[in-house]
Design a protein around this motif. Sequence first.
Motif, PDB file in Angstrom:
ATOM      1  N   GLY A   1       0.771  -1.236   0.000  1.00  0.00           N
ATOM      2  CA  GLY A   1       0.000   0.000   0.000  1.00  0.00           C
ATOM      3  C   GLY A   1       0.802   1.286   0.000  1.00  0.00           C
ATOM      4  N   GLN A   2       2.124   1.246   0.006  1.00  0.00           N
ATOM      5  CA  GLN A   2       2.929   2.468   0.015  1.00  0.00           C
ATOM      6  C   GLN A   2       3.458   2.758  -1.384  1.00  0.00           C
ATOM      7  OE1 GLN A   2       5.896   1.572   2.986  1.00  0.00           O
ATOM      8  NE2 GLN A   2       4.712   2.640   4.542  1.00  0.00           N
ATOM      9  N   ARG A   3       3.402   4.029  -1.791  1.00  0.00           N
ATOM     10  CA  ARG A   3       3.887   4.449  -3.104  1.00  0.00           C
ATOM     11  C   ARG A   3       4.611   5.782  -2.972  1.00  0.00           C
ATOM     12  NH1 ARG A   3       2.614   0.006  -3.377  1.00  0.00           N
ATOM     13  NH2 ARG A   3       1.038  -0.974  -4.643  1.00  0.00           N
ATOM     14  N   GLY A   4       5.684   5.937  -3.741  1.00  0.00           N
ATOM     15  CA  GLY A   4       6.430   7.188  -3.760  1.00  0.00           C
ATOM     16  C   GLY A   4       6.484   7.744  -5.174  1.00  0.00           C
ATOM     17  N   PHE A   5       6.263   9.052  -5.308  1.00  0.00           N
ATOM     18  CA  PHE A   5       6.285   9.703  -6.612  1.00  0.00           C
ATOM     19  C   PHE A   5       7.199  10.919  -6.584  1.00  0.00           C
ATOM     20  CE2 PHE A   5       2.200   7.577  -6.254  1.00  0.00           C
ATOM     21  CZ  PHE A   5       2.206   6.811  -7.409  1.00  0.00           C
ATOM     22  N   LEU A   6       8.044  11.016  -7.573  1.00  0.00           N
ATOM     23  CA  LEU A   6       8.929  12.163  -7.770  1.00  0.00           C
ATOM     24  C   LEU A   6       8.260  13.050  -8.817  1.00  0.00           C
ATOM     25  CD1 LEU A   6      11.737  13.579  -7.473  1.00  0.00           C
ATOM     26  CD2 LEU A   6      12.475  12.159  -9.388  1.00  0.00           C
ATOM     27  N   LEU A   7       7.811  14.227  -8.411  1.00  0.00           N
ATOM     28  CA  LEU A   7       7.118  15.114  -9.340  1.00  0.00           C
ATOM     29  C   LEU A   7       8.138  15.791 -10.240  1.00  0.00           C
ATOM     30  CD1 LEU A   7       4.439  16.635  -6.966  1.00  0.00           C
ATOM     31  CD2 LEU A   7       4.310  14.603  -8.405  1.00  0.00           C
ATOM     32  N   ASP A   8       8.038  15.498 -11.527  1.00  0.00           N
ATOM     33  CA  ASP A   8       9.008  15.970 -12.517  1.00  0.00           C
ATOM     34  C   ASP A   8       8.242  16.350 -13.781  1.00  0.00           C
ATOM     35  OD1 ASP A   8      10.997  16.323 -14.411  1.00  0.00           O
ATOM     36  OD2 ASP A   8      11.853  14.331 -14.175  1.00  0.00           O
ATOM     37  N   PRO A   9       8.297  17.627 -14.206  1.00  0.00           N
ATOM     38  CA  PRO A   9       7.510  18.052 -15.365  1.00  0.00           C
ATOM     39  C   PRO A   9       7.882  17.348 -16.666  1.00  0.00           C
ATOM     40  CG  PRO A   9       8.947  19.819 -14.612  1.00  0.00           C
ATOM     41  CD  PRO A   9       9.040  18.722 -13.605  1.00  0.00           C
ATOM     42  N   ALA A  10       9.032  16.679 -16.719  1.00  0.00           N
ATOM     43  CA  ALA A  10       9.435  15.973 -17.935  1.00  0.00           C
ATOM     44  C   ALA A  10       9.197  14.464 -17.850  1.00  0.00           C
ATOM     45  CB  ALA A  10      10.915  16.249 -18.216  1.00  0.00           C
ATOM     46  N   ALA A  11       8.533  13.999 -16.805  1.00  0.00           N
ATOM     47  CA  ALA A  11       8.300  12.555 -16.624  1.00  0.00           C
ATOM     48  C   ALA A  11       7.410  11.994 -17.729  1.00  0.00           C
ATOM     49  CB  ALA A  11       7.667  12.292 -15.262  1.00  0.00           C
ATOM     50  N   GLY A  12       7.507  10.702 -17.939  1.00  0.00           N
ATOM     51  CA  GLY A  12       6.773  10.034 -19.011  1.00  0.00           C
ATOM     52  C   GLY A  12       5.293   9.839 -18.763  1.00  0.00           C
ATOM     53  N   GLU A  13       4.837   9.890 -17.518  1.00  0.00           N
ATOM     54  CA  GLU A  13       3.412   9.690 -17.244  1.00  0.00           C
ATOM     55  C   GLU A  13       2.907  10.733 -16.273  1.00  0.00           C
ATOM     56  OE1 GLU A  13       2.365   6.007 -15.264  1.00  0.00           O
ATOM     57  OE2 GLU A  13       4.217   6.053 -14.136  1.00  0.00           O
ATOM     58  N   THR A  14       1.605  10.952 -16.291  1.00  0.00           N
ATOM     59  CA  THR A  14       1.011  11.909 -15.368  1.00  0.00           C
ATOM     60  C   THR A  14       0.840  11.267 -13.996  1.00  0.00           C
ATOM     61  OG1 THR A  14      -1.258  11.289 -15.863  1.00  0.00           O
ATOM     62  CG2 THR A  14      -0.279  13.056 -17.221  1.00  0.00           C
ATOM     63  N   LEU A  15       0.727  12.102 -12.992  1.00  0.00           N
ATOM     64  CA  LEU A  15       0.498  11.594 -11.636  1.00  0.00           C
ATOM     65  C   LEU A  15      -0.830  10.853 -11.568  1.00  0.00           C
ATOM     66  CD1 LEU A  15       1.331  11.329  -8.706  1.00  0.00           C
ATOM     67  CD2 LEU A  15       0.342  13.597  -8.292  1.00  0.00           C
ATOM     68  N   LEU A  16      -1.857  11.369 -12.206  1.00  0.00           N
ATOM     69  CA  LEU A  16      -3.155  10.706 -12.182  1.00  0.00           C
ATOM     70  C   LEU A  16      -3.060   9.302 -12.771  1.00  0.00           C
ATOM     71  CD1 LEU A  16      -6.154  10.821 -11.529  1.00  0.00           C
ATOM     72  CD2 LEU A  16      -6.521  11.892 -13.765  1.00  0.00           C
ATOM     73  N   SER A  17      -2.380   9.170 -13.892  1.00  0.00           N
ATOM     74  CA  SER A  17      -2.198   7.857 -14.510  1.00  0.00           C
ATOM     75  C   SER A  17      -1.404   6.931 -13.598  1.00  0.00           C
ATOM     76  CB  SER A  17      -1.491   8.017 -15.852  1.00  0.00           C
ATOM     77  OG  SER A  17      -1.142   6.773 -16.379  1.00  0.00           O
ATOM     78  N   ALA A  18      -0.344   7.435 -13.014  1.00  0.00           N
ATOM     79  CA  ALA A  18       0.489   6.623 -12.122  1.00  0.00           C
ATOM     80  C   ALA A  18      -0.292   6.187 -10.887  1.00  0.00           C
ATOM     81  CB  ALA A  18       1.743   7.404 -11.715  1.00  0.00           C
ATOM     82  N   LEU A  19      -1.125   7.064 -10.350  1.00  0.00           N
ATOM     83  CA  LEU A  19      -1.930   6.711  -9.178  1.00  0.00           C
ATOM     84  C   LEU A  19      -2.954   5.635  -9.519  1.00  0.00           C
ATOM     85  CD1 LEU A  19      -2.478  10.253  -7.676  1.00  0.00           C
ATOM     86  CD2 LEU A  19      -1.350   8.346  -6.509  1.00  0.00           C
ATOM     87  N   ARG A  20      -3.552   5.723 -10.692  1.00  0.00           N
ATOM     88  CA  ARG A  20      -4.552   4.721 -11.101  1.00  0.00           C
ATOM     89  C   ARG A  20      -3.914   3.350 -11.301  1.00  0.00           C
ATOM     90  NH1 ARG A  20      -8.064   8.577 -15.066  1.00  0.00           N
ATOM     91  NH2 ARG A  20      -9.335   9.478 -13.417  1.00  0.00           N
TER      92      ARG A  20
END
Length: 135
Positions: free
Chosen positions: A54-73
């Motif tokens: 249940g734990q997830r870590g995200f590095l917010l980067d404007p050049a990343a390949g996927e959106t945060l919403l997509s990664a969360l889903r």
Amino acid sequence: ILVFRARRSPPSRIRAERLRAVARAAVLIQGTRPPDVNVVEEEAPALPRPVGPGQRGFLLDPAAGETLLSALRLNGGDEFYFVVGPEGGFEDDEIRRFTDSGFRPARLFGARDGAAVRARTAAPAAVAIMQGSAT
């Protein structure tokens, strides 16, 4: 929320109480518990590795390949860590440290054009996206 000084951070002192007030205000509308805000004045502290069910870590980067919403889903969980960089972004070796520690790069918005938001608004935006993805 862990706030620390990256290499590109401005030299001014981090104002912990101001950050805590912003975090409290960001969740008042939702009626949820405000996140813990921990401030470390030195550069690049030891990183928590998001592990376990249940734990997830995200590095917010404007050049990343996927959106945060997509990664969360795709990678839902119960506990989230968001890394928000300074206005100038992270250095490559700082990004590597986070990804090596299990953080997944994701951009806040749709276009992969490197467009960034201000550091002080990125964290509340990430929380709003996370809460919206749960509905």
